[in-house]
Design a protein around this motif. Structure first.
Motif, PDB file in Angstrom:
ATOM      1  N   LYS A 123       0.159  17.078  -7.630  1.00 24.99           N
ATOM      2  CA  LYS A 123       1.379  16.276  -7.500  1.00 24.99           C
ATOM      3  C   LYS A 123       2.596  16.906  -8.174  1.00 24.99           C
ATOM      4  O   LYS A 123       3.712  16.453  -7.959  1.00 24.99           O
ATOM      5  N   LYS A 154       2.348   1.646  -3.450  1.00 28.81           N
ATOM      6  CA  LYS A 154       1.281   2.037  -4.381  1.00 28.81           C
ATOM      7  C   LYS A 154       0.960   3.515  -4.228  1.00 28.81           C
ATOM      8  O   LYS A 154       0.771   4.236  -5.226  1.00 28.81           O
ATOM      9  N   LYS A 155       0.922   4.000  -3.003  1.00 34.95           N
ATOM     10  CA  LYS A 155       0.649   5.415  -2.753  1.00 34.95           C
ATOM     11  C   LYS A 155       1.751   6.285  -3.323  1.00 34.95           C
ATOM     12  O   LYS A 155       1.485   7.331  -3.945  1.00 34.95           O
ATOM     13  N   GLN A 156       3.001   5.874  -3.114  1.00 36.92           N
ATOM     14  CA  GLN A 156       4.123   6.640  -3.650  1.00 36.92           C
ATOM     15  C   GLN A 156       4.112   6.650  -5.179  1.00 36.92           C
ATOM     16  O   GLN A 156       4.426   7.651  -5.813  1.00 36.92           O
ATOM     17  N   ASP A 175       1.459   6.435  -7.091  1.00 37.80           N
ATOM     18  CA  ASP A 175       0.359   7.293  -7.552  1.00 37.80           C
ATOM     19  C   ASP A 175       0.720   8.774  -7.514  1.00 37.80           C
ATOM     20  O   ASP A 175       0.107   9.585  -8.219  1.00 37.80           O
ATOM     21  N   ARG A 222       0.822  -1.214   0.000  1.00 32.74           N
ATOM     22  CA  ARG A 222       0.000   0.000   0.000  1.00 32.74           C
ATOM     23  C   ARG A 222       0.855   1.262   0.000  1.00 32.74           C
ATOM     24  O   ARG A 222       0.537   2.246  -0.669  1.00 32.74           O
TER      25      ARG A 222
END
Length: 437
Positions: free
Chosen positions: A152, A99-101, A103, A96
């Motif tokens: 971002k 995956k967050k990094q 995104d 997780r």
């Protein structure tokens, strides 16, 4: 006579009864005994009571262990067992997080939009024709990119990032170096995420098989390697991974730090294979890039040609044929004495050079001007420092060879004398020739 109605009211003082304390009441004592036994508690209250009891026992156990072990704190934590709940939770949390990094990274469309935004809002330098932007343009482009791409991209438009780049007399920076900075940051971050996915024990290091797995996943995305034969891919990954360990694992511990890999020139050299075709580079450049398909096939063919008996390893006699037999015999002997004897593979004769050792041998000969020459390892072997990462004055004094090490590092004659000590020793042992009368 007194009238019975004097004042019309009676003033009798009320009598107050004294209430006994709760602890002395029989029903309170009985209730407390009933609850204390746990018989009158509900399921939730019983669970809470049980949890408190377990936690108290754990606290007492840790306290007892702490007293037995003294004041030394715990510095080793056992890794969770394979298949255990702890390991599964750890893997899920890691997935997780990565995956967050991922995104948060800019994708290829975002990078194209950023480049277009930079070009549309920059100014042309009249003297050089370069596309530039001042700080006001920089802030305006940040707002436009945030609207088009999202928040971002804001991380790249900080004042500190603007100050990193060279400015002209008008305080402007060129947009191309800034864009390349963003591109490289995104690329390195993505590489770190990908490597972390292959880091099975999450210790920040990659072992050889993990590095090979990472490279295997890169092959479909590297333009110059897409057409590689399936049968050669595993051998290629082995050849490619060996260079990372040659430069990033100088102490030969069998694992390389991910941060060190990211900062090494090896990764940049590997990423050069993103070019669409090898036709865009010369044959010399292909041969110089260790990770090119041409170079990998050359090294593999070289080993197969030297391995006359097809044993999967090279003897001294077979290695003498390397480079058309130009290597001296004493050099071959020294290579086997210092390195082949330390071979980690048990599948082959320990006195023969396996494929991994041969790769190190070729890398050492083709990178003589790099710090990973054997000289550094030799100095470490001579000094044997208490800290494997540095040599102190006490280490030099304690090893009794500090003078030799200092001469090797500061005086070319001292280094030459150490490097040729075998030849000098032979000269001293040979008797002087008699002068002809």
């Amino acid at each position: 006579m007194h009238s019975g109605s004097s004042g019309g009211e009676s003033h009798d003082t009320p009598t107050h009864k004294k209430i006994p304390p709760a602890s002395s009441m029989l029903w309170v004592r009985n209730l407390r005994r009933y609850i204390g036994s746990g018989a009158g508690l509900g399921s939730e209250a019983l669970m809470e009571l049980e949890i408190k009891r377990i936690l108290f026992e754990i606290f007492k156990e840790k306290q007892l262990k702490s007293q037995e072990s003294g004041t030394i704190p715990s510095f080793y934590k056992k890794k969770p067992e394979e298949g255990s709940i702890s390991q599964r939770v750890q893997k899920l949390a890691k997935y997780r997080f990565l995956k967050k990094q991922s995104d948060l990274l800019l994708n290829s469309d975002d990078l194209d939009a950023l480049w277009n935004c930079l070009r549309e809002n920059c100014v042309i330098d009249d003297a050089t024709g370069a596309e530039k932007m001042n700080y006001e343009d920089f802030c305006h482009i940040a707002s436009v990119c945030t609207e088009q791409i999202g928040p971002k991209c804001r991380q790249f438009f900080s004042p500190s990032n603007f100050m990193k780049f060279e400015k002209d007399d008008a305080g402007r920076i060129a947009i191309l170096p800034f864009y390349l900075y963003v591109l490289r940051t995104v690329s390195l971050t993505q590489a770190r995420i990908d490597m972390s996915e292959h880091d099975q024990d999450s210790d920040g290091f990659l072992q050889s098989h993990e590095m090979e797995s990472y490279i295997m996943g890169l092959i479909p995305n590297l333009a110059q390697l897409r057409d590689m034969l399936e049968t050669f891919r595993q051998t290629y990954c082995r050849i490619a991974a060996q260079k990372f360990f040659f430069f990033c694992d100088p102490h030969r511990r069998g694992k390389a730090c991910i941060k060190k890999i990211l900062l090494s020139n090896c990764l940049q050299e590997l990423m050069e294979l993103h070019q669409e075709s090898e036709e865009e580079v010369t044959e010399t450049e292909q041969a110089e890039n260790w990770f090119s398909l041409t170079s990998a096939q050359r090294v593999c063919d070289m080993f197969l040609a030297l391995d006359k008996d097809a044993s999967g390893s090279l003897s001294k006699q077979e290695l003498k044929e390397y480079a058309d037999g130009t290597l001296t015999e004493i050099f071959i002997e020294r290579v086997f004495d210092e390195h082949v004897r330390r071979g980690k593979s048990s599948r082959v004769n320990s006195r023969e050079m396996d494929f991994d050792s041969f790769l190190d041998f070729v890398l050492a000969l083709e990178n003589k001007d790099t710090p990973e020459e054997d000289v550094r390892d030799e100095i470490w072997d001579m000094v044997k420092p208490s800290d494997p990462l540095k040599i102190t004055l006490n280490d030099l004094l304690g090893c009794k060879q500090g003078g030799t090490v200092a001469s090797m590092l500061i005086d070319v004659r001292g280094f030459w004398a150490h490097d040729n000590r075998e030849n000098l020793l032979q000269e001293e042992e040979e008797p002087p020739e008699e002068e002809s009368q």
